[in-house]
Design an enzyme around this catalytic site. Structure first.
Site, mmCIF file in Angstrom:
data_model
loop_
_atom_site.group_PDB
_atom_site.id
_atom_site.type_symbol
_atom_site.label_atom_id
_atom_site.label_comp_id
_atom_site.label_asym_id
_atom_site.label_seq_id
_atom_site.Cartn_x
_atom_site.Cartn_y
_atom_site.Cartn_z
ATOM 1 N N CYS A 8 21.455 -24.070 -3.740
ATOM 2 C CA CYS A 8 22.389 -23.692 -2.682
ATOM 3 C C CYS A 8 23.733 -23.273 -3.265
ATOM 4 C CB CYS A 8 22.586 -24.838 -1.702
ATOM 5 S SG CYS A 8 21.144 -25.112 -0.681
ATOM 6 N N CYS A 40 30.718 -13.974 -14.459
ATOM 7 C CA CYS A 40 30.208 -14.229 -13.105
ATOM 8 C C CYS A 40 31.014 -15.396 -12.558
ATOM 9 C CB CYS A 40 28.706 -14.502 -13.124
ATOM 10 S SG CYS A 40 28.255 -15.936 -14.102
#
Lengths: 501, 152
Positions: free
Chosen positions: A306, A459
Site C-alpha cells: 500500500c 523516485c
C-alpha cells in the site's frame, strides 16, 4: 467387464444388488460406467469437483487404489472392485459451543467458545450497553456472555486493525489484544481511524488503547509492543480464541496463517490494495488456510504494498469490519462463517464476488501430510532480504546522496535529473529541473536521454530508481547515479519546504 | 423431523451410552445392526481418527467390512453407525454432514462431563444438503435401568 461390490448404504441405487457388473479397462472407466447405469450413485461417490469423496475407498481385490494408480489403476475381468466406506464424523473442532442449545442454520453447531470457558454474568451497565444485541434472538444474553468471555488478537493497529478493534470493543469482546510496534505517522491518518492528528508521533498501541477504552471501558486491552516473529507468534496467539490478520506484508501473512493452523485458531483474514479488498476465514479445523489458496508467495516486488501502490482510505473500513463481523460470528456461533469462501470487494465497481475455496489435502501446512510442522523463516520463504541496518557508506560509483547532489548543482555541474515516479507523485513534490519519466516508460523513452550526460535518477525512496539505473546501464549508459533515499531524503536534508507523502 | 423412525432395544441404548462414557472425553463409534428399522445389536469399533479423538471419529475401511460381516453373522443388516459428541450437543456437525452416507441411520449421543445425555438419530437427505432428524423409539423391552452392555 468386472464385478463391483456395493456397500449397504448404496444398494438402494443398484436395485438392492450387492454386486453389479460394469465395463472398463481402468477403475475410472468402471466407475463411470457404473454411475451411468445407476445414476443415483454419482452424488454419493463424487464431490462437486468430480473427484471421489475422501470417505469413499475403492479397492481392487485387496488393494486401496490410492496406493496403486488411483483411478488409472487397470482392472482385469477377474478382478473384484469394492466400494468400501470410511465412516467419519464428529463434533466441531475449532471452538465448541458453550451450551447444548440448538444453533440456528443447517448443520447444527459450528463454532463458539471452548466449553470449559467460564461465562460471567452481565452487569446492569452491560445489559444497558448491549441492549440492541440482547433483544435479538440470534444473540441474546448467552451470546453476549460469550463475547464477554472471548479473547481476540488483532495483528496490527493500522488500516484493518483500526475499524475491526473499534467495533469489537464496542460489541463487547472481553479481551482485545493488539500487536504493533509502529508509531503514528501523518500518512496513516487517511484510513487508520484509531489514531487522530494529536497522536502523530505516539505509539500506535498507546493511541489505540485510549480510543478503545473511551468507547468501552469494560474491554480489557492487552498491548503487545513487538514485531510478530516466528519466535514469539505461537506464544502470543495461544491465549486467544480468534486471530484477526490485519498485516500488510507477505512474510507476516504466512506467519499468521501457519501459526493459526499449528494452534488450531481461526484466522479472520483481510487484505487491501488500492481499490480492492479480500476477506476470508482461514485455518478452522475443516476449512482451508491461506496456503491452500496461495501455497507460495509471489516473487518479491511483484505485488506492491500500500505504501507503494496506495489505498483508498475507506477501503480498510469495509474489509476490517467484515473481519470483525466474522470474528463475532465465530465466537457466538451463529450464521454461515466465511470458511471456504473468499470474498473479493471492488470499491470502484461496488461489487462483491465470492470464490469457493477447498481445503487442499496436499497443503504443506494444513494438508494430510504437512511438511511445515513448525514456524519457519518467513522473510526467507517470501524471498525478502531483511532490511539491513542503513549502510552508512555510499557507493559513489552508482549512488549519490541528496546533500552531494545539492552541492554539485550549486557548483553548476551539469546533471540530468530524471524522476521515475508517477505523474501524480510528481505533482506533490519534485527536485527543481528534474524531468519526469515514469519507471514503466523508461524502456521506450530512454533514447530521449543522452549517454554523454551525467544522469541522476530518483523516485520516492530509491527502490524504483535503482531499477531504472540498472536498466539504463544495461542499454549502455555509463554515467548513471541513483539518488539514495529518494525525494524523501531530499526533502529532509535539502528542501524541507516541500511536502512529504 | 423426517418420517424415518428407528427403534432401539434398551440393551442397545445402554450399550451406546456406556461406550460413550467409557471413551469420554474422546468420541466413541460403532455400527448399528438390525432389520427393518429396528436396531437389535451394536458393534463397538475403534476410533481410528488421526485428527484428534476428542472431536472426531473414523471407522476405517477394514472395520467397516468387519461391521458388515458381523451384521450378516448376527442375521441382520448394517443399519448405520453411532458416535458420541463429548461436551457437545447431540446434533450433527458440518463435518458429519460432509462425510455422511445415504440410507444409514446416524445415532449421536451427547456425553456432557462424562455422563451420557441426549440421544438422537439422523438421516442424510438424498441431495446431501442436510441431515433430517428421525424419531428414535425404544422397543418393548425398554426400561430405564442400565443392562449389561452388548459390545461387539
Amino acid at each position: 467387464m468386472a464385478k463391483i461390490l456395493i456397500p449397504t448404504p448404496l444398494r438402494p441405487y443398484t436395485d438392492k444388488q450387492d454386486a453389479v457388473d460394469a465395463s472398463g479397462a481402468t477403475v475410472g472407466e468402471l466407475l463411470s460406467d457404473l454411475t451411468t447405469k445407476h445414476a443415483g450413485l454419482k452424488a454419493h461417490l463424487y464431490n462437486e469437483q468430480g473427484k471421489l469423496r475422501s470417505f469413499v475407498n475403492i479397492y481392487v481385490n485387496d488393494e486401496d487404489i490410492r496406493y496403486l494408480q488411483k483411478e488409472q489403476t487397470s482392472v482385469k475381468a477377474d478382478d473384484t472392485v469394492s466400494i468400501i466406506p470410511s465412516v467419519a464424523g464428529g463434533a466441531e473442532t475449532t471452538l465448541a459451543p458453550v451450551s447444548p442449545k440448538p444453533q440456528s442454520g443447517e448443520g447444527g453447531a459450528r463454532t463458539g467458545l471452548h466449553p470449559e470457558r467460564e461465562l460471567s454474568e452481565l452487569t446492569n451497565e452491560e445489559v444497558k450497553r448491549y441492549s440492541r444485541h440482547l433483544i435479538m434472538p440470534e444473540v441474546g444474553v448467552e451470546a453476549q456472555k460469550k463475547l464477554k468471555a472471548s479473547r481476540v488478537l488483532c495483528i496490527g493497529a493500522g488500516g484493518l486493525g483500526s475499524p475491526a478493534a473499534l467495533y469489537l470493543a464496542a460489541a463487547g469482546v472481553g479481551t482485545l489484544g493488539i500487536v504493533d510496534f509502529d508509531t503514528v505517522d501523518f500518512s496513516n491518518l487517511q484510513r487508520q481511524i484509531l489514531h487522530g492528528t494529536p497522536d502523530v508521533g505516539r505509539s500506535k498501541l498507546a493511541s489505540a488503547k485510549d480510543k478503545l477504552t473511551a468507547i468501552n471501558p469494560n474491554v480489557k486491552i492487552e498491548l503487545h509492543e513487538t514485531a510478530l516473529t516466528s519466535a514469539n507468534a505461537l506464544e502470543l496467539f495461544a491465549p486467544y480464541d480468534v486471530i484477526l490478520d490485519g498485516t500488510d506484508n507477505f512474510p507476516t501473512r504466512y506467519l499468521v496463517n501457519d501459526a493459526c493452523v499449528l494452534l488450531g485458531k481461526p484466522n479472520a483474514y483481510g487484505s487491501i490494495f488500492r481499490f480492492e479488498g479480500q476477506a476470508s476465514v482461514f485455518a478452522t479445523k475443516d476449512g482451508p488456510c491461506y496456503r491452500c489458496l496461495y501455497p507460495e508467495p509471489p516473487p518479491p516486488g511483484l505485488v506492491p504494498s500500500c505504501a507503494e501502490g496506495g489505498v483508498l482510505g475507506v477501503l480498510p473500513g469495509m474489509i476490517g469490519i467484515i473481519q470483525a463481523t466474522e470474528a463475532i460470528k465465530l465466537i457466538i456461533g451463529v450464521g454461515e462463517p466465511l470458511i471456504g469462501r473468499f470474498l473479493i470487494y471492488d470499491a470502484l465497481k461496488m461489487k462483491f464476488r465470492e470464490l469457493k475455496l477447498r481445503k487442499d489435502p496436499d497443503c504443506p501446512v494444513c494438508g494430510t501430510h504437512p511438511t511445515v510442522t513448525k514456524l519457519i523463516d518467513y522473510e526467507q520463504f517470501c524471498g525478502v532480504v531483511p532490511a539491513a541496518p542503513e549502510p552508512a557508506a555510499v557507493n559513489h560509483a552508482t549512488e549519490i546522496t541528496s546533500v552531494e547532489l545539492k552541492q554539485r548543482l550549486d557548483r553548476g555541474d551539469k546533471l540530468k535529473i530524471v524522476d521515475v515516479r508517477e505523474p501524480n507523485e510528481y505533482q506533490i513534490n519534485r527536485i527543481p529541473g528534474s524531468e519526469l519519466i515514469p519507471l514503466g516508460d523508461i524502456p521506450k523513452r530512454y533514447e530521449e536521454l543522452n549517454k554523454n550526460d551525467e544522469i541522476v535518477v530518483h523516485c520516492k525512496m530509491g527502490g524504483r530508481s535503482a531499477k531504472a539505473a540498472d536498466f539504463l546501464r544495461s542499454v549502455g549508459f555509463t554515467k548513471v547515479l541513483n539518488l539514495k533515499g529518494g525525494i524523501l531524503d531530499w526533502v529532509d536534508k535539502v528542501d524541507p519546504s516541500q511536502p512529504k507523502y | 423431523m423426517s418420517s424415518q423412525r428407528l427403534t432401539i432395544t434398551s440393551e442397545v441404548d445402554s450399550a451406546i451410552r456406556q461406550h460413550g462414557q467409557e471413551t469420554y472425553p474422546h468420541e466413541c463409534c460403532g455400527a448399528l445392526v438390525g432389520r427393518d428399522g429396528a436396531v437389535t445389536a451394536v458393534v463397538a469399533l475403534p476410533n481410528t481418527t488421526d485428527e484428534g479423538p476428542r472431536r472426531r471419529f473414523m471407522v476405517r475401511p477394514s472395520d467397516y467390512q468387519l461391521a458388515e460381516r458381523r451384521a450378516t453373522e448376527l442375521g441382520g443388516e448394517l443399519l448405520g453407525f453411532y458416535h458420541s459428541h463429548p461436551d457437545h450437543p447431540a446434533r450433527p456437525s458440518q463435518y458429519d454432514l460432509d462425510h455422511a452416507w445415504p440410507n444409514f441411520a446416524y445415532i449421536i449421543v451427547a456425553v456432557a462431563t462424562g455422563v451420557a445425555g441426549d440421544m438422537t438419530v439422523w438421516y442424510l437427505q438424498e441431495d446431501r444438503s442436510r441431515f433430517e432428524e428421525g424419531s428414535l423409539n425404544h422397543g418393548e423391552n425398554s426400561h430405564p435401568d442400565p443392562t449389561p452392555a452388548v459390545h461387539g
